[in-house]
Enzyme design. Structure first.
Site, PDB file in Angstrom:
ATOM      1  N   LYS A 258      41.494  50.027  34.985  1.00 55.67           N
ATOM      2  CA  LYS A 258      40.748  49.764  36.223  1.00 55.67           C
ATOM      3  C   LYS A 258      40.376  51.106  36.832  1.00 55.67           C
ATOM      4  O   LYS A 258      41.051  52.110  36.595  1.00 55.67           O
ATOM      5  CB  LYS A 258      41.614  48.977  37.204  1.00 55.67           C
ATOM      6  CG  LYS A 258      40.824  48.263  38.267  1.00 55.67           C
ATOM      7  CD  LYS A 258      40.270  46.964  37.720  1.00 55.67           C
ATOM      8  CE  LYS A 258      39.760  46.050  38.787  1.00 55.67           C
ATOM      9  NZ  LYS A 258      39.650  44.671  38.299  1.00 55.67           N
TER      10      LYS A 258
HETATM   11  N1  LIG Z   1      33.442  40.543  39.891  1.00 51.72           N
HETATM   12  C1  LIG Z   1      34.186  40.107  38.886  1.00 51.72           C
HETATM   13  O1  LIG Z   1      33.677  39.786  37.781  1.00 51.72           O
HETATM   14  C2  LIG Z   1      35.657  39.960  39.053  1.00 51.72           C
HETATM   15  C3  LIG Z   1      36.277  40.078  40.278  1.00 51.72           C
HETATM   16  N2  LIG Z   1      37.606  39.798  40.403  1.00 51.72           N
HETATM   17  C4  LIG Z   1      38.268  39.894  41.697  1.00 51.72           C
HETATM   18  O2  LIG Z   1      37.686  38.970  42.614  1.00 51.72           O
HETATM   19  C5  LIG Z   1      37.761  39.486  43.943  1.00 51.72           C
HETATM   20  C6  LIG Z   1      36.373  39.499  44.548  1.00 51.72           C
HETATM   21  O3  LIG Z   1      35.532  40.314  43.754  1.00 51.72           O
HETATM   22  P1  LIG Z   1      33.949  40.234  43.869  1.00 51.72           P
HETATM   23  O4  LIG Z   1      33.535  38.865  44.260  1.00 51.72           O
HETATM   24  O5  LIG Z   1      33.413  40.833  42.638  1.00 51.72           O
HETATM   25  O6  LIG Z   1      33.690  41.234  45.055  1.00 51.72           O
HETATM   26  P2  LIG Z   1      32.426  41.269  46.050  1.00 51.72           P
HETATM   27  O7  LIG Z   1      32.400  42.653  46.562  1.00 51.72           O
HETATM   28  O8  LIG Z   1      31.218  40.721  45.407  1.00 51.72           O
HETATM   29  O9  LIG Z   1      32.844  40.259  47.203  1.00 51.72           O
HETATM   30  C7  LIG Z   1      33.998  40.399  47.959  1.00 51.72           C
HETATM   31  C8  LIG Z   1      33.988  39.377  49.084  1.00 51.72           C
HETATM   32  O10 LIG Z   1      35.240  39.415  49.774  1.00 51.72           O
HETATM   33  C9  LIG Z   1      34.975  39.481  51.157  1.00 51.72           C
HETATM   34  N3  LIG Z   1      36.111  40.094  51.848  1.00 51.72           N
HETATM   35  C10 LIG Z   1      36.501  41.380  51.827  1.00 51.72           C
HETATM   36  N4  LIG Z   1      37.564  41.534  52.627  1.00 51.72           N
HETATM   37  C11 LIG Z   1      37.843  40.312  53.137  1.00 51.72           C
HETATM   38  C12 LIG Z   1      38.804  39.834  54.053  1.00 51.72           C
HETATM   39  N5  LIG Z   1      39.708  40.640  54.586  1.00 51.72           N
HETATM   40  N6  LIG Z   1      38.797  38.509  54.372  1.00 51.72           N
HETATM   41  C13 LIG Z   1      37.863  37.681  53.852  1.00 51.72           C
HETATM   42  N7  LIG Z   1      36.937  38.090  52.985  1.00 51.72           N
HETATM   43  C14 LIG Z   1      36.915  39.394  52.640  1.00 51.72           C
HETATM   44  C15 LIG Z   1      33.685  40.276  51.253  1.00 51.72           C
HETATM   45  O11 LIG Z   1      33.060  40.125  52.521  1.00 51.72           O
HETATM   46  C16 LIG Z   1      32.898  39.641  50.129  1.00 51.72           C
HETATM   47  O12 LIG Z   1      32.368  38.403  50.546  1.00 51.72           O
HETATM   48  C17 LIG Z   1      38.410  40.863  43.805  1.00 51.72           C
HETATM   49  O13 LIG Z   1      39.805  40.708  44.003  1.00 51.72           O
HETATM   50  C18 LIG Z   1      38.125  41.243  42.369  1.00 51.72           C
HETATM   51  O14 LIG Z   1      39.072  42.169  41.852  1.00 51.72           O
HETATM   52  C19 LIG Z   1      38.355  39.402  39.321  1.00 51.72           C
HETATM   53  C20 LIG Z   1      37.801  39.286  38.088  1.00 51.72           C
HETATM   54  C21 LIG Z   1      36.439  39.648  37.827  1.00 51.72           C
HETATM   55  O1  LIG Z   2      34.646  42.345  33.129  1.00 52.29           O
HETATM   56  C1  LIG Z   2      35.504  43.182  32.971  1.00 52.29           C
HETATM   57  O2  LIG Z   2      35.551  43.939  32.025  1.00 52.29           O
HETATM   58  C2  LIG Z   2      36.633  43.351  33.976  1.00 52.29           C
HETATM   59  C3  LIG Z   2      36.521  42.536  35.219  1.00 52.29           C
HETATM   60  C4  LIG Z   2      37.650  42.899  36.117  1.00 52.29           C
HETATM   61  O3  LIG Z   2      37.713  44.004  36.604  1.00 52.29           O
HETATM   62  C5  LIG Z   2      38.722  41.957  36.352  1.00 52.29           C
HETATM   63  O4  LIG Z   2      38.852  40.975  35.621  1.00 52.29           O
HETATM   64  O5  LIG Z   2      39.516  42.185  37.291  1.00 52.29           O
END
Ligand SMILES: NC(=O)C1=CN([C@@H]2O[C@H](COP(=O)(O)OP(=O)(O)OC[C@H]3O[C@@H](n4cnc5c(N)ncnc54)[C@H](O)[C@@H]3O)[C@@H](O)[C@H]2O)C=CC1
Ligand SMILES: O=C(O)CCC(=O)C(=O)O
Length: 453
Positions: free
Chosen positions: A144
């Site tokens: 990461k």
């Molecule tokens: N993008 C991906 O493919 C993956 C993401 N994740 C995990 O999913 C989670 C979200 O990631 P993404 O959707 O990609 O990020 P993103 O940046 O697209 O969205 C994050 C969201 O969380 C909200 N947020 C932030 N702080 C907050 C709080 N204190 N209370 C309520 N909402 C809050 C933001 O306003 C936004 O709506 C993270 O933990 C990330 O590590 C896990 C696997 C893959």
């Molecule tokens: O798509 C990937 O390679 C990793 C996504 C990721 O950071 C996660 O699963 O937390």
């Protein structure tokens, strides 16, 4: 407990370097007793992840040195990035890449841009990636990275400069067969496009250096929605295994309305689920009969706040976790469900779409309350699974249809669930511990088979 025997012949040799500094007169201490006597480090993201891992390790008869090897990262890189701000001023930022384990394949994991990024956080997230790729049974290890910055305070040009500086700083430890980044919080296809371009400038056109790229730049169809879609497949499998029927008619609350949360909401809505409340970092909105998710997405895409959505009523975002529902989906940041608030949850399932949303103490409360947790290393594994599909397509210069990607994702999520459910049921373990047990066995076996010399 009876688990398939693990061939750790090579690992046995490592026992030699396990030494106890002061052996008491009463005789040698077992590793577990020694751990119990060792003062606990202050709670941190990495310590929390290792607490969960240690619980699973206690079910496995690994030599102490193998245990230590799996709990600690292989390599940690910390760099300082300097860019010129639009104002002309010089600004510096700390950035990290932690490569936790590559026993089963190249390091793999996202890049996060956030003021909360620090080495401890990245270390924990890198470890989760190792176990995630193993439990999903895709041929990667875990890593990461992130930049400690507030992307809302940076212009597009500044973000591009920062991303390119990150590539320049990390290039010696990256590679399409070495370490392949991807999107995470506050990063997406745009950043991955810059990333690929900067890397390709130095080594030649290399789409396989990063996943989650724009579709017209060798990104995979279906990657953007994959983590949310995978979360829905995971919930479907659990409901079915528990004899609770399907998604249709169930109620869902989602914390986080970015990539993961908004796609999960869209797909649940399409399948007849009722999304009764959602929150982001700024506010929350609820509607008992279910939100019109496509209209909400349109509202937010137009730059409006969640709370101002006319199809629901505003609720304080701090209360989102306690809104009654069948399935609560934390899809934002880590450590939001703790010992202090886990008693207030009013759901029967928590689906960890975010990484590390529940602390170990919070997890204990949920267990006592009989709330089932779909663990992050499985529940959000759809993202890295489709990243694997993207990387495979890139290596072959080939493109799959979105239907093919989604069907393969469904199969991978379903098979992984069945494995976890089987171990959990047979060994009477929570799903999280069962998932870690499977992942630990796969990684340890690969490490032992590769040897240590
Ligand atoms: N993008 C991906 O493919 C993956 C993401 N994740 C995990 O999913 C989670 C979200 O990631 P993404 O959707 O990609 O990020 P993103 O940046 O697209 O969205 C994050 C969201 O969380 C909200 N947020 C932030 N702080 C907050 C709080 N204190 N209370 C309520 N909402 C809050 C933001 O306003 C936004 O709506 C993270 O933990 C990330 O590590 C896990 C696997 C893959
Ligand atoms: O798509 C990937 O390679 C990793 C996504 C990721 O950071 C996660 O699963 O937390």
């Amino acid at each position: 407990m009876t688990l398939p025997p693990l061939d750790l012949q090579n690992a046995e040799a490592m026992q030699a370097d396990w030494t106890v500094a002061a052996t008491p007169a009463s005789g040698p201490l077992s590793a577990r007793k020694l751990a119990a006597l060792t003062p606990r480090p202050p709670a941190s993201h990495a310590a929390n992840t290792n607490t969960f891992l240690s619980e699973a390790l206690d079910h496995l008869n690994f030599p102490p040195a193998m245990r230590r090897l799996l709990l600690t990262p292989q390599r940690e890189v910390a760099v300082k990035l300097a860019i010129r701000r639009d104002s002309g001023e010089l600004a510096t930022f700390h950035a990290f890449r932690v490569q936790h384990d590559d026993s089963r394949g190249p390091f793999k994991g996202g890049l996060r841009y956030s003021p909360e990024v620090d080495l401890d956080d990245v270390r924990s997230l890198a470890s989760l990636m190792t176990w995630k790729t193993a439990v999903m049974d895709i041929p990667f290890g875990g890593a990461k990275g992130g930049i400690c910055c507030d992307p809302r305070q940076l212009s597009e040009r500044e973000l591009e400069a920062l991303t390119r500086k990150l590539v320049q700083a990390l290039r010696p430890v990256l590679g399409a067969h070495t370490d392949i980044p991807a999107p995470d919080m506050n990063t997406g296809a745009r950043e991955m496009g810059w990333f690929m371009d900067e890397y390709s400038k130095a080594v030649g056109f290399t789409p396989g250096i990063v996943t989650g790229k724009p579709v017209h730049l060798h990104g995979s169809l279906g990657r953007e929605a994959a983590t949310g879609r995978g979360t829905v497949f995971a919930i479907r499998e659990l409901l079915q295994a528990q004899g609770l029927g399907g998604i249709a008619g169930k109620t869902f609350v989602i914390q986080g309305f970015g990539n993961v949360g908004s796609w999960a909401a869209r797909i649940l809505h399409e399948q007849g689920g009722r999304v009764v409340a959602v929150a982001d970092a700024y506010g929350a909105v609820a509607a008992e009969g279910g939100l019109d998710v496509p209209a909400l997405v349109q509202h937010v895409t137009a730059g409006e706040s969640l709370a101002s959505f006319p199809g629901g009523s505003e609720v304080p975002k701090e209360r989102i976790l306690a809104v009654p529902c069948d399935v609560l989906i934390p899809a934002a940041i880590g450590g939001v469900i703790t010992e202090a608030n886990a008693g207030a949850l009013q759901c029967t399932i928590v689906a960890e779409a975010a990484n590390g949303p529940i602390t170990p103490d919070g997890d204990q409360v949920l267990r006592r309350r009989g709330i089932t947790v779909l663990p992050d290393i499985y529940c959000n594994g759809g993202g890295v699974t489709v990243s694997y599909f993207e990387w495979s397509q890139n290596l072959q210069s080939y493109r799959w249809t979105e239907e093919e990607v989604n069907a393969r994702l469904d199969r991978t999520m379903t098979e992984a669930f069945r494995g976890i459910w089987e171990v959990a049921t047979r060994e009477r373990l929570p799903l999280r511990t069962a998932a870690f047990v499977i992942a630990l066995q796969r990684v340890a076996q690969a490490r032992a088979n590769r040897g240590f010399d």
